[in-house]
Scaffold this active site. Structure first.
Site, short mmCIF file in Angstrom:
data_model
loop_
_atom_site.label_atom_id
_atom_site.label_comp_id
_atom_site.label_asym_id
_atom_site.label_seq_id
_atom_site.Cartn_x
_atom_site.Cartn_y
_atom_site.Cartn_z
N ASN A 124 9.23 18.40 17.13
CA ASN A 124 9.43 17.04 16.61
C ASN A 124 9.71 17.06 15.11
O ASN A 124 10.54 16.29 14.62
CB ASN A 124 8.19 16.19 16.90
CG ASN A 124 8.40 14.75 16.50
OD1 ASN A 124 9.17 14.01 17.12
ND2 ASN A 124 7.71 14.32 15.46
N HIS A 181 0.82 -1.21 0.00
CA HIS A 181 0.00 0.00 0.00
C HIS A 181 0.86 1.26 0.00
O HIS A 181 0.53 2.25 -0.65
CB HIS A 181 -0.94 0.00 1.21
CG HIS A 181 -1.86 -1.18 1.25
ND1 HIS A 181 -2.87 -1.37 0.35
CD2 HIS A 181 -1.91 -2.25 2.10
CE1 HIS A 181 -3.52 -2.49 0.63
NE2 HIS A 181 -2.95 -3.04 1.68
N HIS A 185 20.97 28.34 6.76
CA HIS A 185 20.01 28.20 5.68
C HIS A 185 19.95 29.47 4.82
O HIS A 185 19.89 29.39 3.58
CB HIS A 185 18.62 27.89 6.25
CG HIS A 185 18.41 26.46 6.60
ND1 HIS A 185 18.88 25.91 7.77
CD2 HIS A 185 17.79 25.45 5.93
CE1 HIS A 185 18.54 24.62 7.82
NE2 HIS A 185 17.89 24.32 6.72
N ASN A 197 15.51 16.02 9.29
CA ASN A 197 16.87 15.80 8.80
C ASN A 197 17.75 15.44 10.01
O ASN A 197 18.37 16.30 10.62
CB ASN A 197 17.39 17.04 8.10
CG ASN A 197 18.73 16.81 7.43
OD1 ASN A 197 19.44 15.85 7.71
ND2 ASN A 197 19.10 17.70 6.52
N TYR A 252 24.42 22.45 20.68
CA TYR A 252 23.56 22.42 21.85
C TYR A 252 24.27 21.85 23.08
O TYR A 252 24.27 22.46 24.15
CB TYR A 252 22.31 21.60 21.54
CG TYR A 252 21.38 21.43 22.71
CD1 TYR A 252 20.46 22.41 23.04
CD2 TYR A 252 21.43 20.29 23.50
CE1 TYR A 252 19.61 22.26 24.13
CE2 TYR A 252 20.59 20.12 24.59
CZ TYR A 252 19.69 21.11 24.89
OH TYR A 252 18.85 20.96 25.98
N SER A 276 21.18 27.53 12.83
CA SER A 276 20.61 26.80 11.71
C SER A 276 19.93 27.74 10.72
O SER A 276 20.07 27.58 9.49
CB SER A 276 19.59 25.77 12.23
OG SER A 276 19.01 25.04 11.17
N HIS A 309 20.65 17.42 12.26
CA HIS A 309 20.25 17.62 13.64
C HIS A 309 21.24 17.01 14.62
O HIS A 309 21.55 17.60 15.65
CB HIS A 309 18.86 17.04 13.91
CG HIS A 309 18.44 17.16 15.34
ND1 HIS A 309 18.75 16.19 16.28
CD2 HIS A 309 17.80 18.14 16.01
CE1 HIS A 309 18.29 16.57 17.45
NE2 HIS A 309 17.71 17.74 17.31
N ARG A 340 13.40 18.14 14.47
CA ARG A 340 14.45 17.20 14.85
C ARG A 340 14.35 15.86 14.13
O ARG A 340 15.25 15.03 14.26
CB ARG A 340 14.44 16.97 16.36
CG ARG A 340 13.16 16.39 16.91
CD ARG A 340 13.26 16.24 18.43
NE ARG A 340 12.00 15.83 19.01
CZ ARG A 340 11.26 16.57 19.80
NH1 ARG A 340 11.66 17.78 20.10
NH2 ARG A 340 10.12 16.12 20.29
#
Length: 594
Positions: A451, A175, A496, A457, A469, A492, A461, A454
């Protein structure tokens, strides 16, 4: 619960013979009656009568059930001999319905007990590092292939585990595989539409090949520059850390020599950041060629920092232990340069052999994705934006352009995701026998923006989490997690926007605003949301965001082709021409030249 269900099943009174039903003496004229349910979902209460097999029947209930003339025997209904079989069938149906209800409850109980036993068995049989939840969070929650350190409160550390990509497993389901077939069919239709249009409009095919020639112009120079970048990343960086490792003092203390080499390393990163951008601007590279340079520049910078950041603590430990050769292994660094991860480790899980048919399949899918984006660009974007500045752009025209751009923008978004994060990554992972293929998760099911960010990608991350971080939290303290998260988002967003600036050779901070302002705001708004409605909100935001990006960047790109510059200095790169220019040059054919 299981014992209770067993007792309930055993306590069901089943008639053992025609002479004994529910504790009553039965003759051909008297049979006790119980309420009848047509299926297991009905209860006796639904019939307005509350008695069961083996119970006395009250006169009031019987009066309500059978009419104004109650039976002469309390709890027993008179049944004519000819109706005995019918009543007996009703009894059997009632017992069957009650048994089915108990069966469903018992099976549910068995399923729960089996789940508990299986989870217990797996947790004892498999190392904890392989059971890490496939979930990455800037806030320090569980991460794909990440585990906590031994110390209390220590942040997560990336652990690599042999596993497939999500879509690899999902495509095993017929499917889900049909969705891929649909996209392939649409690609064939796009190709056929392009060929037919070229034949009937121009008398030949391949009219739009000039778009490719323009997009990847000066490709030989780009290849030579890429080789120079790769050589500096491999040899300059490795030689520098090797020289530092062999000549530093045998102590954990950071001395002047260490600080000097840290300064040299920082200078190298700055040079590597500036020179490729200068190369793009100086030679005025078109978007395709510029994308190769800036994309590889960012990849090599992230790989370089990951290698240096991971090896510095190892070198210090080896020099303190007076190891004879504290320098890192070159072959490990070389392997790290080309595998699809940005987090350095000395060892990675590997597959036993390369499946070259899978490599070719993934490269073919990547090429199909590139062609897909090309057809979408030619058929939807160029006709929409090459005339965008012919007249004054009102609010209505602008909004219509955004909604017209949602379809091609969303197709670009999904195709680029599949082509790069699935096909391209899996092709290189297979060639290099790299076994951890978790390059993304099921971001399409996200109900929160945190969510989504993170899981969309995981490759990028993991780098942001491990080297931005975590380092900020370790430097400032656990109470600064929110600050670390915001700094990570800001970095980030800047990267970009830097990519878009180099691709289009202009500064137009649309993606920065959407990422660092709207994106961060939505992270806090949807922080605790879990309902399906918020998944709809997420997809709406993605579609609208793609429409805005496509419209603003597309209109500005063609405005810079159509409109003369307002100034002849640096500010022309910063001030958007699409805001004030409505001049049209009909002599240019941007379908084939842009």
């Amino acid at each position: 619960m299981a014992d209770d269900l067993r007792r309930r099943i055993l306590n069901i009174n089943r008639p053992e013979s025609d002479e004994a039903l529910n504790g009553h003496a039965v003759d051909s004229e008297h049979v006790p009656l119980s309420p009848v349910t047509e299926n297991a979902s009905h209860s006796p209460d639904s019939f307005g009568i509350k008695f069961s097999v083996g119970s006395k029947v009250s006169d009031d209930n019987l009066h309500a059930r059978v009419g104004p003339n109650p039976p002469s025997h309390s709890g027993v209904l008179s049944v004519k001999p000819g109706n005995y079989d019918m009543v007996r069938d009703l009894q059997i149906q009632t017992l069957t319905a009650k048994a089915e209800t108990l069966k469903a409850e018992y099976l549910e109980c068995v399923d729960k007990e089996l789940d508990t036993l299986i989870n217990k068995f797996v947790s004892e049989a498999v190392p904890k590092s392989e059971l890490a939840v496939h979930h990455v969070a800037y806030t320090g929650t569980a991460s794909p292939g990440m585990r906590r350190g031994d110390k209390s409160g220590e942040l997560l550390r990336k652990e690599f585990v042999a596993r497939n990509s999500y879509l690899t497993d999902l495509f095993e389901i017929p499917h889900i595989n049909t969705i891929q077939s649909i996209f392939i069919a649409v690609l064939i239709i796009f190709a056929a539409n392009t060929i037919i249009s070229d034949i009937f409009d121009h008398g030949t095919i391949g009219v739009d090949y000039k778009v490719w020639l323009h997009a990847f112009a000066q490709l030989p120079s780009v290849v030579m520059f890429w080789l120079a970048m790769q050589a500096s990343t491999l040899f300059v960086v490795y030689w520098g850390i090797t020289f530092w490792a062999k000549n530093r003092q045998k102590s954990e203390q950071i001395d002047l020599f260490d600080k000097f080499w840290l300064l040299i390393y920082t200078g190298y990163l700055l040079i590597f950041l500036v020179v490729p951008a200068w190369f793009i601007m100086h030679f005025e590279l078109p978007p395709g060629s510029a994308g190769i340079v800036v994309g590889e520049q960012v990849r090599m910078l992230m790989k370089t920092h990951a290698f240096v950041r991971e090896k510095i603590p190892d070198v210090i430990k080896l020099t303190v232990a007076q190891h004879p050769d504290p320098a890192p292994d070159f072959h490990r660094y070389l392997y790290f340069q080309y595998i699809p991860t940005l987090v350095y480790r000395d060892n990675y899980p590997r597959i036993k052999a390369v499946r070259w048919n899978l490599v070719l399949k993934n490269f073919a899918q990547f090429l199909g994705g590139v062609l897909y984006c090309n057809y979408v660009y030619i058929r939807f974007c160029i006709p929409a934006f090459r005339n965008f500045n012919r007249e004054h752009v009102s609010v209505g025209v602008f909004l219509k352009a955004i909604f017209d751009a949602i379809l091609p923008g969303s197709l670009h978004f999904m195709v680029i995701f599949y082509a790069f994060l699935h096909a391209w990554m899996n092709a290189f992972g297979e060639m290099l026998r790299f076994a951890d293929r978790l390059f993304y998760r099921d971001w399409w099911n996200s109900t929160t923006f945190s969510n989504y960010y993170r899981t969309w990608n995981i490759v990028v991350h993991d780098w942001l989490y491990s080297y931005v971080y975590v380092d900020i939290v370790n430097l400032l303290g656990q109470s600064y997690r929110t600050t670390a998260m915001l700094v990570t988002f800001l970095l980030s967003a800047v990267v970009h926007e830097y990519l878009m600036c180099c691709l289009l050779r202009m500064f137009y901070p649309v993606i920065f605003v959407l990422f660092a302002v709207f994106g961060v705001w939505m992270v806090f708004v949807t922080k605790t949301k879990s309902s399906h409605a918020w998944n709809v909100v997420m997809w709406l935001s993605i579609f609208l965001g793609q429409g805005v990006l496509m419209t603003l960047y597309g209109s500005e790109y063609y405005a810079r082709l159509n409109c003369p510059p307002t100034t002849d200095n640096f500010w022309d790169k910063v001030i958007p021409r699409s805001w004030m220019c409505y001049v049209w040059h009909p002599t240019l054919n941007y379908t084939t030249e842009a």
